[in-house]
Enzyme design. Structure first.
Site, PDB file in Angstrom:
ATOM      1  N   ARG A 179       0.875  -1.179   0.000  1.00  0.00           N
ATOM      2  CA  ARG A 179       0.000   0.000   0.000  1.00  0.00           C
ATOM      3  C   ARG A 179       0.903   1.217   0.000  1.00  0.00           C
ATOM      4  O   ARG A 179       1.619   1.449   0.964  1.00  0.00           O
ATOM      5  CB  ARG A 179      -0.870  -0.049   1.263  1.00  0.00           C
ATOM      6  CG  ARG A 179      -2.105   0.788   1.220  1.00  0.00           C
ATOM      7  CD  ARG A 179      -2.827   0.728   2.563  1.00  0.00           C
ATOM      8  NE  ARG A 179      -2.195   1.581   3.559  1.00  0.00           N
ATOM      9  CZ  ARG A 179      -2.414   1.508   4.870  1.00  0.00           C
ATOM     10  NH1 ARG A 179      -3.252   0.623   5.354  1.00  0.00           N
ATOM     11  NH2 ARG A 179      -1.793   2.321   5.712  1.00  0.00           N
ATOM     12  N   HIS A 182      -3.979   4.482   4.744  1.00  0.00           N
ATOM     13  CA  HIS A 182      -5.193   3.693   4.537  1.00  0.00           C
ATOM     14  C   HIS A 182      -6.210   4.472   3.715  1.00  0.00           C
ATOM     15  O   HIS A 182      -6.776   3.967   2.750  1.00  0.00           O
ATOM     16  CB  HIS A 182      -5.792   3.302   5.889  1.00  0.00           C
ATOM     17  CG  HIS A 182      -7.212   2.838   5.820  1.00  0.00           C
ATOM     18  ND1 HIS A 182      -7.567   1.655   5.216  1.00  0.00           N
ATOM     19  CD2 HIS A 182      -8.364   3.398   6.271  1.00  0.00           C
ATOM     20  CE1 HIS A 182      -8.882   1.505   5.300  1.00  0.00           C
ATOM     21  NE2 HIS A 182      -9.386   2.553   5.927  1.00  0.00           N
ATOM     22  N   TYR A 195       2.449   5.118  12.135  1.00  0.00           N
ATOM     23  CA  TYR A 195       2.540   3.673  12.377  1.00  0.00           C
ATOM     24  C   TYR A 195       3.420   2.926  11.383  1.00  0.00           C
ATOM     25  O   TYR A 195       3.535   1.712  11.471  1.00  0.00           O
ATOM     26  CB  TYR A 195       1.137   3.048  12.421  1.00  0.00           C
ATOM     27  CG  TYR A 195       0.260   3.323  11.212  1.00  0.00           C
ATOM     28  CD1 TYR A 195      -0.730   4.292  11.251  1.00  0.00           C
ATOM     29  CD2 TYR A 195       0.426   2.597  10.036  1.00  0.00           C
ATOM     30  CE1 TYR A 195      -1.547   4.533  10.163  1.00  0.00           C
ATOM     31  CE2 TYR A 195      -0.388   2.835   8.937  1.00  0.00           C
ATOM     32  CZ  TYR A 195      -1.376   3.805   9.010  1.00  0.00           C
ATOM     33  OH  TYR A 195      -2.179   4.039   7.921  1.00  0.00           O
TER      34      TYR A 195
END
Lengths: 326, 351
Positions: free
Chosen positions: B262, B266, B275
């Site tokens: 990714r 998100h 994170y």
């Protein structure tokens, strides 16, 4: 101890942190509560302060978040589990409705479930139909659960602390739009607002506006606008859908004889329906007008900004409803 | 779309035009996706959720099915997949802006929640993994109709398999397990593509499951499971082609775990710097599926540098036009707000 002006998010954080310091059995779990500081940043810094044993990031698994919280509460812990948004609580519905709410009763009181399920809630910001629910009345339908939703920072702190200290399972809903709203918050670590007690947010004599959560803000704004037109509204914030402070509502209604109910949820089988029923059952002799309800429109919430806003309650709709009952 | 003879690497049979189309779809998805981020950062749209880094999985998968006929029940990262089915950047821009005439839902659904009956593309929820039991149901209907003679096995105008996608994060949901189990029990023509990008929003793989590969779970359901390099569009195509043949022949369901990266947070609502280390992200960018496929095509002489530049220019033009048209289009008519909550009144049933 004095008050400190804090956004609701920080008031909740302080409540949770104080209770974790106070009681070793209190722990938090949920998606993103640790490394990412909580989706809504309520648990910011918790992983560092309390460690991974008491601050548990979970998989995307609401059935486990709610179900394992029930199990660990039965075994003597006091979990504060977080569902990222209440829409996802539907995935864990069996654990919440069939177990969290009913374990005590089904075991004839042999087990208690002292847990809090924190859920972010609320419509708006184009999150649409499967992502925009304010479904607290559904949960309040079931005996065994307490359901609370604060309308400001101070209440948020006092109510959450009460929820954590109580031996009953509490579904605690936090309106996303209210997280950044500041307000005076007592710093006293033993400031607790009792479960089931509502609050008069604005005294008045002409019309009772009953609301909770975000609806309180719309109601107060409407009351301020109506005051200029000579209409004096009393705004009752019930704070808890269950137990419901009917005594406070009735006391207000006896004075005003008129009622408007304001909620962010849908209109059918709703908070408004319940309040209207309670008033006509118990206050019939005091009624001078039908109870008027303001809610979201009866549609799955659409994305397009124009029709989304049209579907939601707002201050103008509250003002219009008050004018219909006076 | 007849079944081709068994071949480990059917991608070898792809024509230069087919290979270039794959590249084009991946590139078009990337440029469209990038524009969505810009629009969000400019405050012009409410939300974006990205598929950047997942394009090879999706295009490899789409090109292996009977596009527009076989059922596709996508998830929110599947921009490249739906572009391969016929959805356009203009359609996507209309959904980002929530404008009148939007393809999927008349602008009721969030962007990236695609649906189009004309492509047998099924609408999904914002709640993850709910598509898996539904996709198993689509696959069940295919099998039911075949078993009852309602459609013929060689009727290529009908869907012959159902595809669904989700992230590895969603495989922690009960619905995934329940859907996969049922697909296994009934040998359904279902292909479940798990796009494993190693993060469930912020929660890394090792905090989601205590196994090394999502595909390990296939045995538990009695379905075929494989893991594939999801940054390699041709590897994905080959894996998918094998799964499609199994489904078409009535040999049951397949779980494909496509490992990918990714390249974004998100969604537009989070900041992945909290994170995920920047070093990790830089490492992931080395596996950018579009750049690496371009190198393959240039190296094989399938695509020239001039053609690559033409693709770039064409993609920009399409995205610019789509953006302009969507931004200036009107919002939905307010009178439509109650449309389609229920079917129209049916006089025979008295409603």
């Amino acid at each position: 101890m004095a008050d400190k002006v804090l956004p609701m998010r920080e008031a909740l954080r302080n409540a949770l942190r104080e209770e974790m310091i106070r009681d070793e059995r209190v722990y938090v779990m949920g998606q993103e509560v640790g490394a990412w500081d909580g989706t809504h940043k309520v648990t910011r810094g918790f992983l560092e302060e309390f460690g991974a044993r008491r601050v548990r990031d979970t998989p995307i698994s609401e059935m486990v978040i709610a179900g394992a919280a029930v199990g660990s509460a039965m075994a003597g812990l006091r979990p504060v589990a977080e569902i990222m948004t209440i829409n996802f609580a539907f995935v864990g519905m069996d654990a919440i409705i069939n177990h969290m709410a009913k374990v005590r009763y089904m075991f004839n009181g042999q087990f208690k479930v002292p847990m809090v399920l924190r859920c972010a809630t609320g419509w708006g910001n184009q999150a649409t139909a499967t992502h925009s629910h304010t479904p607290e009345p559904i949960f309040a339908h079931f005996p065994g659960l307490y359901v609370g939703m604060p309308s400001n920072a101070r209440d948020a702190k006092g109510m959450l602390k009460a929820a954590i200290r109580d031996d009953n399972p509490v579904l605690f809903s936090e309106v996303i739009a209210l997280y950044p709203k500041p307000g005076p918050v007592p710093e006293d670590p033993d400031f607790v607002l009792p479960i089931g007690k509502g609050d008069i947010k604005r005294p008045g004599k002409d019309v009772t506006i009953v609301s909770f959560g975000r609806g309180v803000e719309w109601s107060l704004d409407a009351a301020a606008a109506l005051e200029k037109e000579g209409v004096d509204c009393e705004v009752v914030d019930v704070r808890w859908l269950r137990p419901l402070d009917t005594a406070l509502i009735f006391e207000s209604f006896k004075k005003t004889n008129r009622c408007v109910v304001v909620e962010e949820s849908l209109p059918y089988y709703s908070f408004g329906s319940e309040i209207a029923a309670q008033i006509q059952e118990h206050m019939f002799d005091y009624m001078d007008a039908p109870v008027k309800r303001v809610s979201a429109m009866d549609v799955p919430l659409p994305y397009a900004r124009d029709i989304e806003l049209m579907a939601l309650p707002n201050v103008q709709k509250v003002i219009a409803a008050v004018k219909e009952v006076i | 779309m007849n079944a081709t003879p068994a071949l480990d690497t059917p991608s070898q049979l792809l024509s230069p035009e087919a290979l270039k189309e794959m590249y084009w779809l991946m590139l078009l998805a990337r440029r469209t996706d990038e524009r969505a981020w810009v629009l969000h950062r400019q405050g012009k749209i409410a939300f974006h959720i990205s598929g950047m880094g997942h394009e090879a999985v999706q295009v490899g998968a789409a090109c292996a099915i009977h596009r527009g006929v076989d059922y596709v029940h996508p998830y929110y990262r599947d921009l490249a997949l739906v572009l391969a089915l016929g959805v356009t950047p203009r359609d996507f821009m209309f959904s980002l802006f929530g404008k009148r005439g939007e393809l999927s839902s008349g602008a009721r659904q969030m962007p990236s929640h695609w649906s189009a009956r004309k492509y047998n593309l099924v609408s999904s929820s914002s709640v993850v993994a709910t598509q898996v039991p539904q996709a198993a149901g689509l696959a069940f209907a295919i099998k039911y109709k075949r078993d009852h003679g309602l459609i013929q096995a060689d009727d290529f105008s009908q869907p012959r398999c159902a595809i669904t996608c989700l992230g590895e994060g969603s495989t922690s949901q009960g619905e995934w397990h329940e859907g996969m189990n049922w697909a296994g029990v009934h040998d359904l023509p279902l292909i479940c593509i798990v796009q494993n990008n190693n993060y469930a929003i912020s929660v890394p793989f090792e905090k989601q499951m205590n196994i090394r590969s999502v595909a390990d779970r296939a045995n538990a359901y009695g379905v075929h499971g494989i893991t594939v390099n999801g940054s390699d569009v041709l590897a994905m195509y080959d894996a998918m082609k094998a799964a499609v043949h199994r489904a078409y022949r009535g040999e049951g369901a397949t779980l494909i775990e496509a490992k990918c990266h990714r390249l974004t947070p998100h969604s537009s609502d989070d900041d992945d710097r909290t994170y995920r280390s920047r070093e990790e992200l830089e490492e992931a960018k080395r596996f950018d599926p579009i750049m690496s496929f371009a190198q393959v095509l240039l190296g094989r002489g399938v695509m020239s540098t001039a053609e690559q530049q033409e693709f770039e220019a064409k993609a920009m033009e399409i995205v610019n036009t789509a953006h302009r048209e969507a931004e200036s289009a009107p919002y939905p008519d307010e009178h439509t707000i109650y449309d389609h909550i229920y079917a129209p009144i049916n006089h025979e049933s008295g409603r």
